[in-house]
Design an enzyme around this catalytic site. Sequence first.
Site, PDB file in Angstrom:
ATOM      1  N   ASP A  62      16.022 -12.811   4.766  1.00 24.58           N
ATOM      2  CA  ASP A  62      15.620 -10.969   3.916  1.00 24.58           C
ATOM      3  C   ASP A  62      14.820 -12.202   2.430  1.00 24.58           C
ATOM      4  O   ASP A  62      15.748 -12.397   2.322  1.00 24.58           O
ATOM      5  CB  ASP A  62      16.380 -10.269   4.440  1.00 24.58           C
ATOM      6  CG  ASP A  62      16.794  -9.101   2.864  1.00 24.58           C
ATOM      7  OD1 ASP A  62      15.460  -9.043   1.222  1.00 24.58           O
ATOM      8  OD2 ASP A  62      17.289  -8.035   2.677  1.00 24.58           O
ATOM      9  N   SER A 141      -2.439  -3.203  -3.048  1.00 27.86           N
ATOM     10  CA  SER A 141      -2.775  -1.777  -3.182  1.00 27.86           C
ATOM     11  C   SER A 141      -3.871  -1.347  -3.540  1.00 27.86           C
ATOM     12  O   SER A 141      -4.756  -1.665  -4.614  1.00 27.86           O
ATOM     13  CB  SER A 141      -1.972  -1.086  -2.525  1.00 27.86           C
ATOM     14  OG  SER A 141      -2.096   0.157  -2.356  1.00 27.86           O
ATOM     15  N   TYR A 154       4.660   1.932  -7.031  1.00 26.87           N
ATOM     16  CA  TYR A 154       4.001   2.365  -6.898  1.00 26.87           C
ATOM     17  C   TYR A 154       2.982   1.570  -6.831  1.00 26.87           C
ATOM     18  O   TYR A 154       2.667   0.597  -7.004  1.00 26.87           O
ATOM     19  CB  TYR A 154       4.188   2.301  -5.004  1.00 26.87           C
ATOM     20  CG  TYR A 154       3.635   1.575  -3.814  1.00 26.87           C
ATOM     21  CD1 TYR A 154       3.944   0.484  -3.292  1.00 26.87           C
ATOM     22  CD2 TYR A 154       2.280   2.395  -3.760  1.00 26.87           C
ATOM     23  CE1 TYR A 154       3.733  -0.002  -2.113  1.00 26.87           C
ATOM     24  CE2 TYR A 154       1.365   1.355  -2.960  1.00 26.87           C
ATOM     25  CZ  TYR A 154       2.168   0.287  -1.285  1.00 26.87           C
ATOM     26  OH  TYR A 154       1.818  -0.117  -0.576  1.00 26.87           O
ATOM     27  N   LYS A 158       2.085  -2.649  -7.979  1.00 27.35           N
ATOM     28  CA  LYS A 158       0.578  -2.881  -7.089  1.00 27.35           C
ATOM     29  C   LYS A 158      -0.425  -3.804  -8.110  1.00 27.35           C
ATOM     30  O   LYS A 158      -1.257  -4.632  -8.116  1.00 27.35           O
ATOM     31  CB  LYS A 158       0.286  -2.318  -6.119  1.00 27.35           C
ATOM     32  CG  LYS A 158       1.616  -2.295  -4.599  1.00 27.35           C
ATOM     33  CD  LYS A 158       1.365  -3.290  -4.062  1.00 27.35           C
ATOM     34  CE  LYS A 158       1.659  -3.581  -2.838  1.00 27.35           C
ATOM     35  NZ  LYS A 158       2.305  -5.083  -1.897  1.00 27.35           N
TER      36      LYS A 158
HETATM   37  N1  LIG Z   1       0.431   0.593   5.288  1.00 27.48           N
HETATM   38  C1  LIG Z   1      -0.197   0.948   4.492  1.00 27.48           C
HETATM   39  O1  LIG Z   1      -1.323   2.486   4.631  1.00 27.48           O
HETATM   40  C2  LIG Z   1      -0.398  -0.199   3.435  1.00 27.48           C
HETATM   41  C3  LIG Z   1      -1.296   0.212   2.293  1.00 27.48           C
HETATM   42  C4  LIG Z   1      -1.473  -0.685   0.987  1.00 27.48           C
HETATM   43  C5  LIG Z   1      -0.642  -1.701   0.317  1.00 27.48           C
HETATM   44  N2  LIG Z   1       0.549  -2.229   2.076  1.00 27.48           N
HETATM   45  C6  LIG Z   1       1.053  -2.854   1.707  1.00 27.48           C
HETATM   46  O2  LIG Z   1       0.877  -3.646   3.249  1.00 27.48           O
HETATM   47  C7  LIG Z   1       2.274  -4.607   3.455  1.00 27.48           C
HETATM   48  C8  LIG Z   1       2.829  -4.285   4.350  1.00 27.48           C
HETATM   49  O3  LIG Z   1       2.476  -3.471   5.521  1.00 27.48           O
HETATM   50  P1  LIG Z   1       2.398  -2.950   6.528  1.00 27.48           P
HETATM   51  O4  LIG Z   1       1.838  -1.920   6.731  1.00 27.48           O
HETATM   52  O5  LIG Z   1       1.343  -3.827   7.257  1.00 27.48           O
HETATM   53  O6  LIG Z   1       3.588  -3.067   6.994  1.00 27.48           O
HETATM   54  P2  LIG Z   1       5.128  -2.801   8.675  1.00 27.48           P
HETATM   55  O7  LIG Z   1       5.916  -1.911   8.192  1.00 27.48           O
HETATM   56  O8  LIG Z   1       4.458  -2.591   9.938  1.00 27.48           O
HETATM   57  O9  LIG Z   1       5.688  -4.450   8.022  1.00 27.48           O
HETATM   58  C9  LIG Z   1       5.913  -4.192   7.070  1.00 27.48           C
HETATM   59  C10 LIG Z   1       6.878  -5.902   7.920  1.00 27.48           C
HETATM   60  O10 LIG Z   1       7.949  -6.206   6.797  1.00 27.48           O
HETATM   61  C11 LIG Z   1       9.491  -6.791   6.871  1.00 27.48           C
HETATM   62  N3  LIG Z   1      10.504  -6.810   5.513  1.00 27.48           N
HETATM   63  C12 LIG Z   1      10.679  -5.486   5.123  1.00 27.48           C
HETATM   64  N4  LIG Z   1      11.934  -5.545   4.237  1.00 27.48           N
HETATM   65  C13 LIG Z   1      11.583  -7.002   4.269  1.00 27.48           C
HETATM   66  C14 LIG Z   1      12.162  -7.908   3.193  1.00 27.48           C
HETATM   67  N5  LIG Z   1      12.860  -7.663   3.048  1.00 27.48           N
HETATM   68  N6  LIG Z   1      12.318  -9.102   4.221  1.00 27.48           N
HETATM   69  C15 LIG Z   1      11.580  -9.722   4.790  1.00 27.48           C
HETATM   70  N7  LIG Z   1      10.922  -9.016   5.688  1.00 27.48           N
HETATM   71  C16 LIG Z   1      10.704  -7.383   5.159  1.00 27.48           C
HETATM   72  C17 LIG Z   1       9.303  -5.933   8.221  1.00 27.48           C
HETATM   73  O11 LIG Z   1      11.019  -5.752   8.489  1.00 27.48           O
HETATM   74  C18 LIG Z   1       8.199  -5.286   9.075  1.00 27.48           C
HETATM   75  O12 LIG Z   1       7.808  -6.534   9.735  1.00 27.48           O
HETATM   76  C19 LIG Z   1       3.449  -4.298   1.729  1.00 27.48           C
HETATM   77  O13 LIG Z   1       2.804  -5.329   0.771  1.00 27.48           O
HETATM   78  C20 LIG Z   1       2.795  -2.326   1.979  1.00 27.48           C
HETATM   79  O14 LIG Z   1       3.022  -2.344  -0.091  1.00 27.48           O
HETATM   80  C21 LIG Z   1       0.469  -0.811   3.379  1.00 27.48           C
END
Ligand SMILES: NC(=O)c1ccc[n+]([C@@H]2O[C@H](COP(=O)([O-])OP(=O)(O)OC[C@H]3O[C@@H](n4cnc5c(N)ncnc54)[C@H](O)[C@@H]3O)[C@@H](O)[C@H]2O)c1
Length: 259
Positions: A62, A141, A154, A158
Amino acid sequence: MRMKDKCGIVTAAASGMGRAGTLLLAREGAKVCVVDRDAAGAQAVVDEIRAAGGTAFAIGADLRDLDIASGLVARAVAEFGALDFLWNHLGHPGPAAVEGLDWNDFDLALDLNIRSQLASTIAALPELRARGGGSILFTASTSGMSASTFSPVYSGMKAGVIGLVRGLAKRYAREGIRVNAVCPGPFDTPMAREFVDRKDQTATKGMDREELVQKFGASTAMGRAGRPEEVGYAALFLLSDEASFITGAYLPVDGGLLA
Ligand SMILES: NC(=O)c1ccc[n+]([C@@H]2O[C@H](COP(=O)([O-])OP(=O)(O)OC[C@H]3O[C@@H](n4cnc5c(N)ncnc54)[C@H](O)[C@@H]3O)[C@@H](O)[C@H]2O)c1
């Protein structure tokens, strides 16, 4: 191979864009330390990399615990002998509310969007310096580049990531350490669910994950949400030596959303 002889760490690598990018990095020859709170998910990514002939190991952690950062870097260096890159992919939707904001939610978002990334970066910098340079990538983001009424907190965090990336880029450029960001637009990953499920979210009340992805995808010029590997390819480029003259950049990967 675009990442031959490169060793690095990817956080939040068990799912979504982090997973897709990690698989691409490994396919291009990188040795990867796969970090995620979901230890089984991280191990599954490692198994997939190894089955394809690549090199990786998993750490279940974590990352809200800032003390973990130095241990991650030490483990990666012990396994691989060096560190060439770090991709701080971890992030969190944070609270949707402004009035009525729960400061505990704010603190969690701050920890996962900024503090943990900074802690990993601080731990990685001496190893990258010892290697004569390296590459750090943050996942910001499009919400940090343009305003989001959906998630002002958020957006602010970001935008903070982007500011941090630019400052770090300038500070470490002369040491050969490049620092960049990818800025995803709407992506069809499990995190979309977390945006909908926020306890203080009213704009999407009653919407399911698919509707949300559809709605936000429709707002891009291309009219669709991104696929995880589309950020993966951008990350691969920015982390590789192909981007050797690029630092302080924050690249939208958004199907033309901000155009
Ligand atoms: N999905 C979107 O539309 C989107 C858009 C813009 C930016 N983002 C950014 O992309 C990144 C992740 O997005 P994703 O869509 O790949 O997410 P996802 O939900 O597919 O994966 C997130 C991962 O983070 C892990 N995680 C969560 N909390 C944690 C912690 N405390 N310690 C360790 N691991 C942890 C989870 O277990 C998971 O495997 C983030 O920085 C998010 O802000 C996402």
